[in-house]
Scaffold this active site. Structure first.
Site, mmCIF file in Angstrom:
data_model
loop_
_atom_site.group_PDB
_atom_site.id
_atom_site.type_symbol
_atom_site.label_atom_id
_atom_site.label_comp_id
_atom_site.label_asym_id
_atom_site.label_seq_id
_atom_site.Cartn_x
_atom_site.Cartn_y
_atom_site.Cartn_z
ATOM 1 N N GLU A 1 0.855 -1.200 0.000
ATOM 2 C CA GLU A 1 0.000 0.000 0.000
ATOM 3 C C GLU A 1 0.884 1.240 0.000
ATOM 4 O OE1 GLU A 1 -3.283 -0.156 2.842
ATOM 5 O OE2 GLU A 1 -3.092 -2.318 2.823
ATOM 6 N N HIS B 1 -8.342 9.522 3.157
ATOM 7 C CA HIS B 1 -8.010 8.397 2.276
ATOM 8 C C HIS B 1 -8.245 8.860 0.850
ATOM 9 C CE1 HIS B 1 -7.887 4.497 0.373
ATOM 10 N NE2 HIS B 1 -7.469 3.967 1.510
ATOM 11 N N ARG C 1 -0.169 8.723 1.747
ATOM 12 C CA ARG C 1 -1.546 9.175 1.538
ATOM 13 C C ARG C 1 -1.737 10.681 1.461
ATOM 14 N NH1 ARG C 1 -4.849 4.997 5.160
ATOM 15 N NH2 ARG C 1 -4.405 3.323 3.732
ATOM 16 N N HIS D 1 -10.529 9.726 6.881
ATOM 17 C CA HIS D 1 -10.357 8.285 7.092
ATOM 18 C C HIS D 1 -9.817 7.931 8.472
ATOM 19 C CE1 HIS D 1 -9.611 4.159 5.918
ATOM 20 N NE2 HIS D 1 -8.314 4.275 6.118
ATOM 21 N N ARG E 1 -0.113 8.667 9.087
ATOM 22 C CA ARG E 1 -0.021 7.225 9.360
ATOM 23 C C ARG E 1 0.317 6.439 8.096
ATOM 24 N NH1 ARG E 1 -3.949 2.893 9.001
ATOM 25 N NH2 ARG E 1 -5.174 4.428 7.888
HETATM 26 C C1 SIN Z 1 -6.953 0.666 2.787
HETATM 27 O O1 SIN Z 1 -7.251 -0.518 2.643
HETATM 28 O O2 SIN Z 1 -6.653 1.394 1.838
HETATM 29 C C2 SIN Z 1 -6.997 1.250 4.161
HETATM 30 C C3 SIN Z 1 -5.956 0.650 5.001
HETATM 31 C C4 SIN Z 1 -5.591 1.585 6.108
HETATM 32 O O3 SIN Z 1 -6.205 2.641 6.263
HETATM 33 O O4 SIN Z 1 -4.636 1.286 6.818
#
Ligand code: SIN
Length: 533
Positions: free
Chosen positions: A116, A239, A285, A346, A381
């Site tokens: 991610e 997010h 993010r 988020h 985060r």
């Molecule tokens: C996501 O699945 O994009 C969210 C995961 C997260 O916020 O840690």
């Protein structure tokens, strides 16, 4: 006054349940949760849980990515503690029966690792795209069967009861909690030796959010009113990708889609992330959300597109079954067309300050999960670090409490007075609650959102002061409802976010102010906030 258990746990997500299961090995525990127990942010987590277990990974690499995302404000000792406990936390979850996807079903430990934003390597364990549901369901089934755990659903905590509020001598400490029983429609005083806060986040303070309806910042607001220290409330994470569809409320499109090659495009079809960060679509993010915000403002469009159509349809359906079927319900086949997405609030990186044992500075109050500010996330985060943080700090808090409990027993045996309803009457003005709620969420989105300015923050400040006065008056004159409890808490959260954002005269991580577009070394400190008494 009731004394349901030695320890009262507020919240039933990963931190609350993990803490309860560990603590209940030796003590009685009562979990108070305001709707049904599974209605937690954990249950909605799609991506997964990060841990450095891959052959090309190390604690150092996981720590480095966490610290880089945190933009100078992570506490390095905390980061190292958490990443080093990653593998054992995964082991604890596996021992409880949680299942993570494996490359090869025959091998015990060959986990399929996702990637991610901000992670330079694959390290996210997952259960398809419904990891939270798998964890929540497993922990909850243990908690429901445990003889030392009482689970009270439809019970909403109103306020922590402190010795100072009752005029008792000695250091201010938590001695219980007032709880609203939604079915009986009455507030009761619960006395206990300690309270563990695991109430999650506060995304509902914004108009658009990926969070479930329960995320009204109750724990943060209660801790603030009780006198605990909070920090870094300005660092609200947006997010980058929530589904943009008139009927899709709060539906997240996991970042793992970009981890598998998904590309962000504007509505003209142009990929736009390469100009913003070397990691392009997998940048941290804050960078991605701001890039989308810029693109929306530049083009005037109301969404951007997330395109994974270049991957095999069979792979997409297997790896992202929940998102595939949910999008299909809205008429979007993500194997054939890009998904319309927008950023949404988020995760709150700030919260109640705890030390490495999950202890707050208010005696007898422990906390873990999104409600806290532990120093792990800093100013932003790293994706999928939060479920890990929840487990690590729940375990640490349970161990710390175990050492403290013997000395907590003698402290406060005098009964706590009942909740005073005074002259409160039933409100026939529910419209006022809705109006105030909508107003807060709208100006928070417009004035205290992804991009801020001093002028917008000043406007937000004036509005929240007015609304808080109105809500306080309303609060004491009318009989409690969950909506009213949540509204009061949301107004408090809005005040804290605005206050912290106004204090930070720079841009760092998730806080971007056009009047101070750069980070300043002299401002590389936490924004600390505490109720003046
Ligand atoms: C996501 O699945 O994009 C969210 C995961 C997260 O916020 O840690």
């Amino acid at each position: 006054m009731k004394t349901p258990a030695d320890v009262v746990v507020l919240g039933s997500g990963i931190a609350g349940l993990f803490f309860a299961l560990r603590t209940a090995e030796k003590h009685s525990v009562c979990i108070v949760t305001k709707k049904t127990a599974a209605e937690s942010a954990t249950n909605w987590a799609q991506g997964g849980i990060a841990a450095a277990i891959g052959s090309d990974d190390s604690f150092e690499r996981h720590a480095r990515d966490t610290i880089e995302a945190g933009a100078g404000l992570c506490r390095e000792d905390v980061v190292r503690m958490v990443v080093q406990k990653g593998p054992s936390s995964i082991r604890s979850l596996l021992d409880l029966g949680v299942e993570f996807d494996r490359e090869d079903l025959k091998t015990e430990s060959n986990f399929e690792l996702g990637r991610e934003g901000g992670h330079r390597t694959r390290r996210v364990l997952h259960h398809g795209d419904a990891t939270g549901r798998e964890i929540e369901g497993t922990l909850l089934s243990h908690a429901r069967r445990h003889p030392n755990i009482q689970l009270l659903e439809n019970h909403c905590a109103v306020d922590l009861i402190t010795s100072a509020k009752l005029g008792r001598p000695g250091t201010n400490r938590v001695i219980g909690v007032y709880v609203f029983d939604r079915q009986e429609d009455r507030v009761e005083a619960y006395g206990c030796k300690a309270v563990f806060l695991a109430t999650g986040g506060a995304g509902k303070v914004y108009q658009y959010t990926s969070n479930p309806d329960i995320a009204s910042g109750d724990g943060m607001a209660m801790a603030y009113r009780a006198g605990a220290t909070l920090a870094n409330m300005e660092f609200f994470q947006f997010h980058p990708t929530c589904l943009y569809h008139p009927k899709a409320k709060s539906f997240l499109i996991t970042e793992a889609i970009r981890g598998e090659g998904g590309i962000l495009r504007n509505t003209e079809g142009k990929a736009f992330m390469s100009g913003h960060h070397e990691l392009r679509d997998l940048a941290p993010r804050d960078v991605v959300a701001r890039a989308i915000d810029t693109e929306l403002k530049r083009t005037g469009a109301d969404h951007v597109l997330l395109d994974i159509t270049h991957k095999e349809a069979t792979f997409i359906k297997k790896r992202f079954p929940t998102i595939y079927s949910r999008c299909l319900n809205f008429g979007i086949d993500l194997t054939k067309e890009p998904i319309p997405v927008v950023p949404a609030a988020h995760y709150c990186c700030g919260g109640v300050v705890t030390d490495k044992s999950g202890e707050t500075d208010l005696p007898n109050l422990f906390a873990a999960g999104e409600v806290t500010c532990t120093g792990l996330h800093g100013a932003n985060r790293l994706a999928s670090n939060s479920l890990l943080e929840g487990v690590v700090f729940a375990e640490a808090a349970s161990d710390a409490l175990e050492k403290r409990l013997p000395s907590l027993s003698e402290n406060d045996t005098t009964p706590i007075p009942d909740w005073q309803e005074g002259n409160a009457t039933d409100s026939s003005e529910a419209v006022v609650i809705k109006q105030n709620w909508d107003e807060i969420r709208e100006f928070m989105w417009n004035y205290v959102g992804i991009v801020r300015s001093d002028k917008r923050l000043d406007r937000a400040k004036r509005r929240i002061e007015l609304l808080r006065d109105e809500i306080t008056e309303y609060y004491w004159n009318f009989r409690l409802t969950t909506d009213l409890i949540e509204l009061r808490n949301l107004a408090c959260i809005a005040h804290l976010v605005i206050e912290c954002a106004s204090q930070r005269k720079e841009s760092r991580g998730l806080h971007y102010n056009i009047d101070f577009p750069n980070a300043k070394q002299s401002h590389c400190v936490d924004t600390v906030i505490k109720l003046k008494t």
